[in-house]
Scaffold this motif. Structure first.
Motif, mmCIF file in Angstrom:
data_model
loop_
_atom_site.group_PDB
_atom_site.id
_atom_site.type_symbol
_atom_site.label_atom_id
_atom_site.label_comp_id
_atom_site.label_asym_id
_atom_site.label_seq_id
_atom_site.Cartn_x
_atom_site.Cartn_y
_atom_site.Cartn_z
ATOM 1 N N PRO A 97 41.371 29.806 35.767
ATOM 2 C CA PRO A 97 41.141 31.228 35.530
ATOM 3 C C PRO A 97 41.005 31.985 36.849
ATOM 4 C CG PRO A 97 39.452 29.866 34.461
ATOM 5 C CD PRO A 97 40.299 28.960 35.267
ATOM 6 N N HIS A 98 41.462 33.216 36.858
ATOM 7 C CA HIS A 98 41.344 34.070 38.035
ATOM 8 C C HIS A 98 41.473 35.531 37.606
ATOM 9 C CE1 HIS A 98 45.599 32.957 37.616
ATOM 10 N NE2 HIS A 98 45.888 34.142 38.109
ATOM 11 N N VAL A 99 41.154 36.423 38.523
ATOM 12 C CA VAL A 99 41.186 37.855 38.236
ATOM 13 C C VAL A 99 42.370 38.469 38.980
ATOM 14 C CG1 VAL A 99 39.928 40.036 38.488
ATOM 15 C CG2 VAL A 99 38.689 37.938 37.923
ATOM 16 N N VAL A 100 43.056 39.395 38.311
ATOM 17 C CA VAL A 100 44.174 40.100 38.943
ATOM 18 C C VAL A 100 43.945 41.603 38.872
ATOM 19 C CG1 VAL A 100 45.870 38.292 38.437
ATOM 20 C CG2 VAL A 100 45.584 40.193 36.836
ATOM 21 N N VAL B 75 53.367 44.238 38.113
ATOM 22 C CA VAL B 75 53.180 43.676 39.452
ATOM 23 C C VAL B 75 51.693 43.366 39.597
ATOM 24 C CG1 VAL B 75 53.450 44.070 41.926
ATOM 25 C CG2 VAL B 75 55.129 45.024 40.317
ATOM 26 N N GLN B 76 51.386 42.172 40.141
ATOM 27 C CA GLN B 76 49.996 41.724 40.238
ATOM 28 C C GLN B 76 49.638 41.242 41.634
ATOM 29 O OE1 GLN B 76 49.792 38.437 37.486
ATOM 30 N NE2 GLN B 76 49.219 39.751 35.776
ATOM 31 N N PHE B 77 48.391 41.507 42.012
ATOM 32 C CA PHE B 77 47.732 40.849 43.140
ATOM 33 C C PHE B 77 46.618 40.013 42.526
ATOM 34 C CE2 PHE B 77 48.147 44.155 46.857
ATOM 35 C CZ PHE B 77 49.529 44.075 46.801
ATOM 36 N N THR B 78 46.498 38.763 42.946
ATOM 37 C CA THR B 78 45.337 37.967 42.571
ATOM 38 C C THR B 78 44.162 38.448 43.416
ATOM 39 O OG1 THR B 78 46.711 36.053 42.076
ATOM 40 C CG2 THR B 78 44.374 35.626 42.488
ATOM 41 N N GLY C 229 34.596 38.845 40.310
ATOM 42 C CA GLY C 229 34.857 38.848 38.881
ATOM 43 C C GLY C 229 35.292 40.258 38.518
ATOM 44 N N VAL C 230 35.777 40.456 37.315
ATOM 45 C CA VAL C 230 36.196 41.795 36.903
ATOM 46 C C VAL C 230 35.039 42.781 37.057
ATOM 47 C CG1 VAL C 230 36.952 43.193 34.933
ATOM 48 C CG2 VAL C 230 38.003 40.978 35.342
ATOM 49 N N ARG D 27 41.992 42.617 35.436
ATOM 50 C CA ARG D 27 42.051 41.762 34.246
ATOM 51 C C ARG D 27 41.712 40.326 34.595
ATOM 52 N NH1 ARG D 27 46.234 38.937 31.622
ATOM 53 N NH2 ARG D 27 47.799 39.597 33.118
ATOM 54 N N GLN D 28 40.916 39.710 33.725
ATOM 55 C CA GLN D 28 40.631 38.275 33.832
ATOM 56 C C GLN D 28 41.809 37.525 33.212
ATOM 57 O OE1 GLN D 28 37.792 36.481 35.066
ATOM 58 N NE2 GLN D 28 39.146 34.740 34.731
ATOM 59 N N VAL D 29 42.377 36.581 33.945
ATOM 60 C CA VAL D 29 43.492 35.774 33.462
ATOM 61 C C VAL D 29 42.952 34.397 33.115
ATOM 62 C CG1 VAL D 29 45.718 34.741 34.080
ATOM 63 C CG2 VAL D 29 45.130 37.033 34.901
ATOM 64 N N ALA D 30 43.217 33.965 31.898
ATOM 65 C CA ALA D 30 42.823 32.606 31.505
ATOM 66 C C ALA D 30 43.724 31.624 32.246
ATOM 67 C CB ALA D 30 42.979 32.435 29.997
ATOM 68 N N GLY D 31 43.259 30.432 32.442
ATOM 69 C CA GLY D 31 44.110 29.422 33.045
ATOM 70 C C GLY D 31 45.320 29.155 32.167
#
Length: 193
Positions: free
Chosen positions: A47-50, A102-105, A111-112, A126-130
């Motif tokens: 998981p990570h935030v973009v 288009v996204q930047f991690t 966190g969000v 946005r929080q991205v699920a793994g």
């Protein structure tokens, strides 16, 4: 002697894992490689935030527009004017028609809820699920036709292994535009299950 080898192995393994999470000093989203076959890596992303924005235009125009909006956000275009470290890759995914996301991690320390609010309402956090992705890495200038060809071949590779595409293609760019072509890292990937 076995303890010395074990210690050396642990240091090397830790270094390899740390290197995997960075590209030329820039933080990357966390992932592990499940397998490699035919030049394709199956990766498991954590998981990570973009920060993301959806823009219109052809692929090249859209990546430029999206990059500018997201760079504005991380370089202080947010409530409080906070500067946020650049990460890699810059990701681009078709969003239908001539629209692209288009996204930047965001750096892993955020966190969000802890990121500053963007001043540009088009920039979303946005929080991205793994997820699991099939990924092809290549160097050179990322030309649209070449990337579409690589995506079609990757889709065929995925289908031949009985995997199901759940999202993509994702186009990922790791280096600055002035980087020499043979020193660039580009990727085409699909989310799979």
């Amino acid at each position: 002697m076995q303890i010395l080898w074990l210690g050396l192995w642990l240091v090397m393994a830790g270094t390899a894992m740390a290197d995997q999470q960075k590209h030329k000093g820039y933080e990357m989203p966390p992932y592990t490689v499940e397998s490699v076959a035919d030049g394709v890596e199956l990766r498991r992303y954590g998981p990570h935030v973009v920060a993301e924005v959806t823009v219109t235009g052809d692929r090249s125009t859209a990546i430029s527009r999206g990059f500018r909006a997201l760079a504005g956000y991380i370089f202080g275009g947010n409530e409080g004017g906070e500067k946020i470290a650049m990460t890699v890759p810059v990701a681009q995914t078709p969003a239908g028609g001539d629209r692209w996301t288009v996204q930047f991690t965001m750096p892993g320390a955020y966190g969000v809820e802890t990121l500053p609010v963007p001043r540009d309402a088009a920039v979303k956090l946005r929080q991205v699920a793994g997820d699991r992705q099939a990924v092809v890495t290549f160097s050179g200038l990322p030309q649209t036709a070449d990337m579409e060809t690589r995506a079609a071949k990757l889709r065929d590779w995925i289908a031949a292994r009985g995997l199901t595409v759940t999202a993509g293609p994702h186009y990922q760019f790791y280096d600055a535009p002035l980087t020499l072509p043979w020193r660039r890292r580009n990727e085409v990937s699909f989310s799979v299950e």
